[in-house]
Design a protein around this motif. Structure first.
Motif, PDB file in Angstrom:
ATOM      1  N   ASP A  93       0.828  -1.205   0.000  1.00  0.00           N
ATOM      2  CA  ASP A  93       0.000   0.000   0.000  1.00  0.00           C
ATOM      3  C   ASP A  93       0.867   1.262   0.000  1.00  0.00           C
ATOM      4  O   ASP A  93       0.583   2.207  -0.732  1.00  0.00           O
ATOM      5  CB  ASP A  93      -0.944  -0.003   1.196  1.00  0.00           C
ATOM      6  N   LEU A  96       2.212   1.727  -3.456  1.00  0.00           N
ATOM      7  CA  LEU A  96       1.174   2.179  -4.381  1.00  0.00           C
ATOM      8  C   LEU A  96       0.794   3.635  -4.139  1.00  0.00           C
ATOM      9  O   LEU A  96       0.540   4.376  -5.093  1.00  0.00           O
ATOM     10  CB  LEU A  96      -0.051   1.276  -4.283  1.00  0.00           C
ATOM     11  N   GLN A  97       0.780   4.058  -2.893  1.00  0.00           N
ATOM     12  CA  GLN A  97       0.502   5.468  -2.596  1.00  0.00           C
ATOM     13  C   GLN A  97       1.582   6.364  -3.187  1.00  0.00           C
ATOM     14  O   GLN A  97       1.287   7.416  -3.758  1.00  0.00           O
ATOM     15  CB  GLN A  97       0.389   5.686  -1.089  1.00  0.00           C
ATOM     16  N   GLN A  98       2.827   5.942  -3.037  1.00  0.00           N
ATOM     17  CA  GLN A  98       3.928   6.721  -3.592  1.00  0.00           C
ATOM     18  C   GLN A  98       3.834   6.762  -5.121  1.00  0.00           C
ATOM     19  O   GLN A  98       4.026   7.823  -5.739  1.00  0.00           O
ATOM     20  CB  GLN A  98       5.259   6.119  -3.145  1.00  0.00           C
ATOM     21  N   LEU A  99       3.520   5.624  -5.729  1.00  0.00           N
ATOM     22  CA  LEU A  99       3.348   5.594  -7.183  1.00  0.00           C
ATOM     23  C   LEU A  99       2.197   6.493  -7.614  1.00  0.00           C
ATOM     24  O   LEU A  99       2.304   7.214  -8.614  1.00  0.00           O
ATOM     25  CB  LEU A  99       3.091   4.161  -7.659  1.00  0.00           C
ATOM     26  N   ASN A 100       1.108   6.455  -6.869  1.00  0.00           N
ATOM     27  CA  ASN A 100      -0.039   7.295  -7.200  1.00  0.00           C
ATOM     28  C   ASN A 100       0.327   8.776  -7.145  1.00  0.00           C
ATOM     29  O   ASN A 100      -0.062   9.549  -8.020  1.00  0.00           O
ATOM     30  CB  ASN A 100      -1.209   6.992  -6.269  1.00  0.00           C
ATOM     31  N   ARG A 101       1.098   9.163  -6.124  1.00  0.00           N
ATOM     32  CA  ARG A 101       1.534  10.567  -6.040  1.00  0.00           C
ATOM     33  C   ARG A 101       2.388  10.935  -7.252  1.00  0.00           C
ATOM     34  O   ARG A 101       2.252  12.021  -7.814  1.00  0.00           O
ATOM     35  CB  ARG A 101       2.294  10.817  -4.737  1.00  0.00           C
ATOM     36  N   THR A 102       3.264  10.032  -7.643  1.00  0.00           N
ATOM     37  CA  THR A 102       4.129  10.289  -8.791  1.00  0.00           C
ATOM     38  C   THR A 102       3.317  10.384 -10.077  1.00  0.00           C
ATOM     39  O   THR A 102       3.495  11.318 -10.870  1.00  0.00           O
ATOM     40  CB  THR A 102       5.196   9.179  -8.919  1.00  0.00           C
ATOM     41  N   ILE A 103       2.416   9.431 -10.275  1.00  0.00           N
ATOM     42  CA  ILE A 103       1.619   9.394 -11.500  1.00  0.00           C
ATOM     43  C   ILE A 103       0.705  10.605 -11.606  1.00  0.00           C
ATOM     44  O   ILE A 103       0.519  11.165 -12.687  1.00  0.00           O
ATOM     45  CB  ILE A 103       0.806   8.081 -11.569  1.00  0.00           C
ATOM     46  N   THR A 104       0.140  11.029 -10.501  1.00  0.00           N
ATOM     47  CA  THR A 104      -0.823  12.130 -10.544  1.00  0.00           C
ATOM     48  C   THR A 104      -0.173  13.497 -10.344  1.00  0.00           C
ATOM     49  O   THR A 104      -0.883  14.507 -10.358  1.00  0.00           O
ATOM     50  CB  THR A 104      -1.934  11.929  -9.488  1.00  0.00           C
TER      51      THR A 104
END
Length: 124
Positions: A93, A96-104
């Motif tokens: 998790d 994924l949160q870190q990836l989400n911050r990067t992607i968005t």
């Protein structure tokens, strides 16, 4: 033009190679190897899903349902395999949160002029 879905599929494949994913898979396999614990785990998952569906339908859980879920949750939390699985879920998790911050981040950049930048001083 870029096909972002190809990139997402590649990211999905790369996710399977991460330490976090591999740790989660190993923890889940260990849980499945403990037949009684795994059956209790599945029962708990089903109880949670039923409770969520009931709440989404606007129905309240009875005290007996709440007590049953709490009893199984307490039993689950005492199992080392479940504790390990939960720790690995947290690691995935976090990733994924870190990836989400990067992607968005490009979307966040669009709105940066109107988004609060942390605590704002208050006038007194």
């Amino acid at each position: 033009m870029v096909n972002i879905y190809d990139t997402a599929n590649e990211l999905s494949n790369q996710l399977k190679e991460t330490q976090e994913y591999q740790g989660l898979k190993k923890a889940f396999d260990s849980l499945k190897a403990q037949k009684d614990t795994f059956e209790t785990f599945k029962k708990f998952q089903q109880m949670q899903a039923n409770a969520q569906q009931k709440q989404m339908a606007g129905q309240k859980l009875t005290q007996d349902e709440i007590n049953a879920i709490q009893t199984v949750a307490k039993e689950m939390s005492s199992k080392p395999e479940v504790q390990t699985l939960m720790n690995q879920e947290r690691a995935v998790d976090n990733m994924l949160q870190q990836l989400n911050r990067t992607i968005t981040s490009p979307i966040q950049d669009i709105y940066k002029d109107v988004m609060p930048q942390g605590p704002q001083p208050t006038d007194k």
